[in-house]
Write a protein that holds these residues in place. Structure first.
Motif, PDB file in Angstrom:
ATOM      1  N   GLN A 138       0.832  -1.211   0.000  1.00 15.22           N
ATOM      2  CA  GLN A 138       0.000   0.000   0.000  1.00 15.22           C
ATOM      3  C   GLN A 138       0.861   1.252   0.000  1.00 15.22           C
ATOM      4  OE1 GLN A 138      -2.086  -1.329   3.385  1.00 15.22           O
ATOM      5  NE2 GLN A 138      -4.071  -1.413   2.305  1.00 15.22           N
ATOM      6  N   GLN A 139       1.940   1.172   0.827  1.00 16.89           N
ATOM      7  CA  GLN A 139       2.835   2.329   0.887  1.00 16.89           C
ATOM      8  C   GLN A 139       3.495   2.577  -0.481  1.00 16.89           C
ATOM      9  OE1 GLN A 139       5.044   0.801   4.261  1.00 16.89           O
ATOM     10  NE2 GLN A 139       4.500   2.637   5.465  1.00 16.89           N
ATOM     11  N   LEU A 140       3.917   1.478  -1.133  1.00 15.65           N
ATOM     12  CA  LEU A 140       4.529   1.601  -2.460  1.00 15.65           C
ATOM     13  C   LEU A 140       3.571   2.247  -3.459  1.00 15.65           C
ATOM     14  CD1 LEU A 140       6.459  -1.780  -2.813  1.00 15.65           C
ATOM     15  CD2 LEU A 140       7.444   0.509  -2.711  1.00 15.65           C
ATOM     16  N   GLU A 141       2.340   1.742  -3.421  1.00 17.15           N
ATOM     17  CA  GLU A 141       1.329   2.291  -4.330  1.00 17.15           C
ATOM     18  C   GLU A 141       1.096   3.763  -4.101  1.00 17.15           C
ATOM     19  OE1 GLU A 141      -2.593   0.403  -4.760  1.00 17.15           O
ATOM     20  OE2 GLU A 141      -1.436  -1.472  -4.983  1.00 17.15           O
ATOM     21  N   SER A 142       1.016   4.132  -2.784  1.00 14.86           N
ATOM     22  CA  SER A 142       0.790   5.528  -2.436  1.00 14.86           C
ATOM     23  C   SER A 142       1.944   6.387  -2.926  1.00 14.86           C
ATOM     24  CB  SER A 142       0.649   5.699  -0.921  1.00 14.86           C
ATOM     25  OG  SER A 142      -0.334   4.835  -0.439  1.00 14.86           O
ATOM     26  N   LEU A 143       3.169   5.839  -2.749  1.00 12.41           N
ATOM     27  CA  LEU A 143       4.345   6.596  -3.195  1.00 12.41           C
ATOM     28  C   LEU A 143       4.271   6.866  -4.721  1.00 12.41           C
ATOM     29  CD1 LEU A 143       6.907   7.747  -1.878  1.00 12.41           C
ATOM     30  CD2 LEU A 143       8.113   5.682  -2.634  1.00 12.41           C
ATOM     31  N   GLN A 144       3.849   5.816  -5.430  1.00  9.76           N
ATOM     32  CA  GLN A 144       3.720   5.987  -6.892  1.00  9.76           C
ATOM     33  C   GLN A 144       2.632   6.998  -7.241  1.00  9.76           C
ATOM     34  OE1 GLN A 144       3.626   1.785  -8.226  1.00  9.76           O
ATOM     35  NE2 GLN A 144       4.986   2.520  -9.875  1.00  9.76           N
ATOM     36  N   ALA A 145       1.510   6.889  -6.488  1.00  8.29           N
ATOM     37  CA  ALA A 145       0.409   7.824  -6.737  1.00  8.29           C
ATOM     38  C   ALA A 145       0.872   9.246  -6.505  1.00  8.29           C
ATOM     39  CB  ALA A 145      -0.775   7.487  -5.837  1.00  8.29           C
ATOM     40  N   LEU A 146       1.628   9.428  -5.420  1.00  9.89           N
ATOM     41  CA  LEU A 146       2.106  10.785  -5.115  1.00  9.89           C
ATOM     42  C   LEU A 146       3.092  11.265  -6.200  1.00  9.89           C
ATOM     43  CD1 LEU A 146       2.514  10.643  -1.231  1.00  9.89           C
ATOM     44  CD2 LEU A 146       0.932  12.059  -2.537  1.00  9.89           C
ATOM     45  N   SER A 147       3.908  10.301  -6.714  1.00  6.61           N
ATOM     46  CA  SER A 147       4.850  10.722  -7.766  1.00  6.61           C
ATOM     47  C   SER A 147       4.089  11.221  -8.997  1.00  6.61           C
ATOM     48  CB  SER A 147       5.797   9.580  -8.135  1.00  6.61           C
ATOM     49  OG  SER A 147       5.150   8.669  -9.007  1.00  6.61           O
ATOM     50  N   ARG A 148       2.947  10.601  -9.268  1.00  9.77           N
ATOM     51  CA  ARG A 148       2.150  11.073 -10.408  1.00  9.77           C
ATOM     52  C   ARG A 148       1.585  12.458 -10.146  1.00  9.77           C
ATOM     53  NH1 ARG A 148       0.751   5.500 -10.600  1.00  9.77           N
ATOM     54  NH2 ARG A 148      -1.165   5.824  -9.407  1.00  9.77           N
ATOM     55  N   ARG A 149       1.255  12.678  -8.818  1.00 10.12           N
ATOM     56  CA  ARG A 149       0.746  14.013  -8.447  1.00 10.12           C
ATOM     57  C   ARG A 149       1.791  15.092  -8.763  1.00 10.12           C
ATOM     58  NH1 ARG A 149      -3.266  15.886  -8.785  1.00 10.12           N
ATOM     59  NH2 ARG A 149      -2.705  17.570  -7.378  1.00 10.12           N
ATOM     60  N   VAL A 150       3.069  14.722  -8.484  1.00  6.98           N
ATOM     61  CA  VAL A 150       4.138  15.704  -8.755  1.00  6.98           C
ATOM     62  C   VAL A 150       4.125  16.081 -10.254  1.00  6.98           C
ATOM     63  CG1 VAL A 150       6.637  16.088  -8.779  1.00  6.98           C
ATOM     64  CG2 VAL A 150       5.569  14.868  -6.874  1.00  6.98           C
ATOM     65  N   ILE A 151       4.050  15.022 -11.087  1.00 10.86           N
ATOM     66  CA  ILE A 151       4.050  15.288 -12.536  1.00 10.86           C
ATOM     67  C   ILE A 151       2.832  16.103 -12.952  1.00 10.86           C
ATOM     68  CG2 ILE A 151       3.739  14.155 -14.796  1.00 10.86           C
ATOM     69  CD1 ILE A 151       6.607  14.121 -13.960  1.00 10.86           C
ATOM     70  N   SER A 152       1.655  15.741 -12.397  1.00 11.88           N
ATOM     71  CA  SER A 152       0.480  16.512 -12.831  1.00 11.88           C
ATOM     72  C   SER A 152       0.591  17.972 -12.416  1.00 11.88           C
ATOM     73  CB  SER A 152      -0.852  15.893 -12.398  1.00 11.88           C
ATOM     74  OG  SER A 152      -0.725  15.269 -11.177  1.00 11.88           O
ATOM     75  N   GLU A 153       1.180  18.188 -11.238  1.00 13.35           N
ATOM     76  CA  GLU A 153       1.375  19.569 -10.812  1.00 13.35           C
ATOM     77  C   GLU A 153       2.300  20.305 -11.805  1.00 13.35           C
ATOM     78  OE1 GLU A 153      -0.191  21.123  -8.383  1.00 13.35           O
ATOM     79  OE2 GLU A 153       0.887  23.005  -8.798  1.00 13.35           O
ATOM     80  N   LEU A 154       3.395  19.577 -12.144  1.00 15.93           N
ATOM     81  CA  LEU A 154       4.350  20.190 -13.078  1.00 15.93           C
ATOM     82  C   LEU A 154       3.698  20.449 -14.450  1.00 15.93           C
ATOM     83  CD1 LEU A 154       7.611  18.167 -12.317  1.00 15.93           C
ATOM     84  CD2 LEU A 154       7.181  20.574 -11.804  1.00 15.93           C
TER      85      LEU A 154
END
Lengths: 126, 772
Positions: B140-156
């Motif tokens: 779950q933590q891994l998945e969340s980390l990946q989800a958050l990484s996508r958030r970074v890209i969408s912000e960018l």
């Protein structure tokens, strides 16, 4: 032979008067515009009129027309005197009914000769 | 560039596109690292971005440094994987065990990094979590980390889009501004142009007018927009713009002259350069218009100036010459010798002044073309005889013999003017001859020309002067005008006269031996009868014709009986016959039509009028010379005009636009009505529209060759006999020449022929055409 000179230029009139009178031995009467010229023609009944083309008010062609319109003067032959030497102008003046055309400046010693030659040849023309 | 470095290039480009490196910390990104740290229960979390040399931290929670060299970065490894890279214990991992970040501050033991994947697939950095003790992450933590990484890209991405949007908006604003400025500039130019500018659509409906055009034509712009252009160009209204359209096609890209009409009815000349343009697939024309009224007035003033001045000079000269002449003639008594000399000197110079004025006026008139020359066939012999008569006196005085050879050719010339030239050359020859010598006049015939040569045995003319002497006031010796008389204009006048004849004049000379002046005049073809365009009418409803026809410059003879008509028709002078069928009767008309005489110049054109004309025409069958028309109809004049012009109609086919323009002007000056084409398609179309009297053809054309034109025309029985003049820059082989034959065909090389040659050949060929 009696010639009436109608010309508005005093100097030119003096010369042609001398040329026809002194040189040519003709009887000369003069007028300085078309109106006086008509009057003079009626009174003097000249054998010939030497008529300047360019004159103020009544010009040469108009004077000729007036002469032709009157019974007393309509047979008097008219020679035009013009400063325009173009063939077309000479043709035009002849067509208007001029017996002949003499261009200015003329040779004063020969003017009378020229006038007489045109006058003598008039029957060939008509 | 190998694949790896290409991928790296793309990656770096993707990174740079975000313009995020070395920007200040921001809460949005710090929130993401805080969240990651919280979810993964690690003390450190970072957003790292990897450029060529380093990893830079956009957000660094739990760590104070903001960048590290790329070679020690864990993230360099993480971005090469697709999923999350997990290093449970770096101290025992061979890849990182000796890493300074492991061995000392920040003493990394645990690392997990999710790559930041841009939409094009490039991994530009990571979102990572770090701990100082070894550990693991749940799925779950891994998945969340990946989800958050996508958030970074969408912000960018979001930021990048906003920036791009802003840039697009600003670009558009700039473009619009530039457009506004350019439009304002054009509008201001158009509004302030001195020339009028009118644009019309394809149907010549006015679309816009500028203020100058408003001024020129006197209409308000609202009164014109939407109107047919024909309102401004009188004479074309009845054609509803059709004629205009046709004229426009011809006028594109050239300066053409037109007659315009102002609102107040005044008709005035203007010239116009016309161009075509397209907007949204629709064609428009724009005309740049100059009012020529003032220019024409000045021209007229200039034209009249010389004659006015010379007239004004004549009156005082009459008195001067008169007085001097009377003095010299001894009218006032004999003069002392010295006075006689002085007076005759003054008289001589007065006479010279008068001849100068006459010559200046004469030269001016001939050169400006204001004097009309009357060309007619005249025997060269008689010109020579009459000229010699005029100089006989002077020749006798100087005891000079004039030797002539007889020439019985007819030339096409204005006799008075040709004699003027001849007399001028003869008196020059006499003037410059030694006493007791001979002046020779000879005529040499060549095809199309008679060359007359006047030779003296005088002192000759140095080569340097041979061209100059034909210029105004250029005498070989400036003392000549005093010693020999003459105004210095004689040869200039002669040259102008001969050139007006389409001929040429020149001199050959040898110093000390003498000079030969020669001039060439075109021959009149002996069998060509120069016809006055007489129209013959049989009385009837045709009585109103003479005044009508005189507007076309045609003379008219009325005849009343059929026998008179037939007799008059056999005269070569008669070009047209107009018969009133109602007056003559159908049978009589048919009878006459059957008996039209054949003449050297071909049959006259016959025009029938009257109610029964159509009937007669039907019975008479297809006789090409017969046209039916009604006198009242405006078409009547048109048919006469066409019939009269057809023989003079020249079609010039030439792809060199500049040469074409020059030729068009020349041929028009020579009296031809000219049509032009630059390519085969136009050439064929124009030839078929109306059969020309002569085709002048260039071999290379814009869209093909002259060979194609000739091939096509040969196949057309109506057109295969059209006279053809091939005017080419290339030497042609015999074979090529035979392929270029149409009707009577002649060849002229561009490089070897002069305008004179063109003129001569044109006249010749059109004449031949008429005789046929």
């Amino acid at each position: 032979m009696k010639v009436l000179i109608i010309d508005d230029e005093d100097d030119v009139r003096t010369i042609s008067h001398l040329s026809l009178g002194r040189v040519g031995g003709m009887e000369v009467v003069v007028a300085s515009n078309g109106r006086d010229g008509l009057e003079m023609a009626r009174r003097e009944m000249p054998d010939l009129i030497l008529l300047d083309v360019m004159m103020p008010e009544i010009d040469g062609p108009a004077t000729l027309a007036a002469l032709r319109a009157e019974a007393t003067t309509h047979l008097i032959p008219v020679i035009f005197l013009t400063a325009k030497a173009m063939t077309s102008e000479i043709e035009r003046l002849k067509a208007l009914g001029g017996l002949g055309v003499i261009t200015k400046p003329f040779n004063p010693m020969k003017l009378a000769e020229q006038v007489r030659a045109i006058y003598d040849a008039r029957h060939e023309h008509s | 560039m190998n694949h790896t470095s290409q991928v790296e290039e793309t990656r770096l480009a993707a990174l740079r596109a975000y313009r995020i490196l070395d920007t200040p910390e921001e809460e949005v990104f710090d929130d993401i690292t805080r969240l990651a740290s919280f979810i993964c229960s690690t003390p450190i979390s970072m957003i790292t971005l990897v450029d060529e040399h380093r990893q830079w931290f956009k957000s660094h929670l739990g760590l104070s440094i903001t960048e590290t060299p790329r070679d020690v970065a864990f993230c360099s490894h993480a971005i090469e994987q697709t999923g999350v890279m997990v290093v449970p214990d770096a101290r025992v991992d061979s890849r990182f065990a000796d890493n300074p970040l492991v061995l000392s501050e920040p003493d990394i033991a645990f690392y997990a990094g999710a790559p930041l994947i841009a939409p094009d697939g490039s991994a530009i950095g990571t979102l990572c979590v770090i701990d100082r003790v070894p550990r693991q992450l749940s799925s779950q933590q891994l998945e969340s980390l990946q989800a958050l990484s996508r958030r970074v890209i969408s912000e960018l991405e979001l930021r990048k889009n906003v920036v791009e949007l802003k840039r697009t908006i600003s670009d558009r604003e700039k473009t619009e501004q530039a457009l506004r400025e350019s439009r304002a500039r054009s509008e201001s130019i158009i509004a302030n142009m001195i020339n009028g500018l009118i644009t019309v659509d394809e149907r010549t409906i006015i679309e816009s007018v500028n203020p100058a055009a408003v001024r020129i034509f006197g209409y308000q712009s609202e009164e014109l927009v939407g109107q047919q252009l024909a309102v401004l160009v009188p004479g074309h209204i009845e054609h509803k713009g059709e004629f205009l359209k046709a004229s426009f096609k011809k006028a594109i890209g050239r300066l053409t002259e037109w007659e315009g009409r102002r609102k107040n009815g005044e008709v005035f000349p203007f010239d116009m350069s016309l161009f075509a343009f397209e907007t949204a697939g629709r064609r428009h024309f724009a005309g740049n218009i100059r009012d020529l009224t003032q220019k024409r007035q000045i021209e007229t003033m200039k034209k009249n100036f010389v004659s006015t001045v010379s007239h004004e000079l004549r009156t005082p000269l009459t008195s001067i010459r008169g007085s001097l002449g009377l003095l010299a003639g001894g009218v006032f008594g004999p003069l002392p010798d010295e006075a006689t000399e002085a007076v005759s000197l003054a008289e001589r110079n007065t006479i010279r002044l008068i001849s100068l004025i006459n010559d200046i006026l004469d030269f001016e008139k001939i050169e400006s073309g204001t004097v009309e020359l009357h060309f007619e066939p005249v025997l060269m012999h008689s010109l020579v005889e009459r000229s010699i008569d005029a100089v006989r006196g002077v020749a006798l005085e100087r005891r000079i013999m004039i030797d002539t050879s007889v020439c019985d050719r007819e030339v096409l010339a204005d006799a008075d003017r040709a004699i003027q030239v001849m007399v001028n050359l003869l008196s020059n020859a006499i003037k410059f001859s030694e006493e007791d010598s001979t002046v020779t006049v000879e005529c040499i015939e060549s095809p199309g020309w008679v060359e007359t040569r006047v030779t003296d045995r005088g002192r000759g003319i140095p080569a340097s002067h041979r061209e100059l002497i034909f210029e105004r006031f250029q005498q070989v010796d400036s003392a000549d005008s005093r010693k020999k008389g003459g105004t210095g204009l004689g040869l200039a006048i002669s040259k102008a006269i001969i050139e007006q004849h389409g001929g040429s004049i020149g001199v050959e000379s040898e110093v000390g031996k003498g000079s030969t002046f020669f001039f060439r005049l075109p021959t009149a073809r002996p069998r060509t009868v120069v016809r006055k365009d007489v129209v013959l009418c049989c009385a009837g409803s045709t009585d109103s014709l003479p005044p009508l026809l005189s507007t076309l410059g045609l003379g008219t003879r009325l005849v009343s009986s059929p026998s008179d008509l037939l007799a008059a028709m056999s005269s070569e002078e008669t070009r047209f016959v107009v018969m009133d069928v109602d007056h003559l009767g159908k049978n009589e008309t048919l009878e006459i039509l059957g008996r039209i005489p054949h003449r050297q110049s071909g049959r006259p054109h016959v025009l029938l009028t009257g109610r029964d004309a159509a009937d007669v025409l039907r019975i008479a069958g297809d006789q090409s010379a017969i046209l039916m028309t009604t006198v009242e109809d405006g078409a009547f004049l048109e048919s006469i005009r066409n019939a009269s012009a057809s023989a003079q109609d020249v079609l010039i086919i030439e792809d060199d636009i500049q040469l074409l323009e020059v030729m068009e002007r020349q041929f028009s000056l020579w009296g031809a009505s000219v049509r032009t084409a630059t390519g085969t398609i136009d050439a064929l179309r124009l030839t078929r529209e109306k059969k020309p009297g002569l085709i002048v053809l260039d071999v290379t054309l814009s869209d093909g060759s002259g060979f194609e034109v000739v091939d096509q025309l040969r196949g057309d029985p109506g057109l295969s006999s059209v006279p053809l003049l091939v005017h080419t820059a290339h030497e042609l082989t015999e074979d090529e020449r035979s392929r270029l034959k149409l009707g009577p065909t002649r060849f002229l090389m561009k490089s070897k022929s002069t305008a004179d040659d063109l003129h001569r050949v044109m006249t010749l060929m059109l004449d031949e055409g008429k005789v046929k």
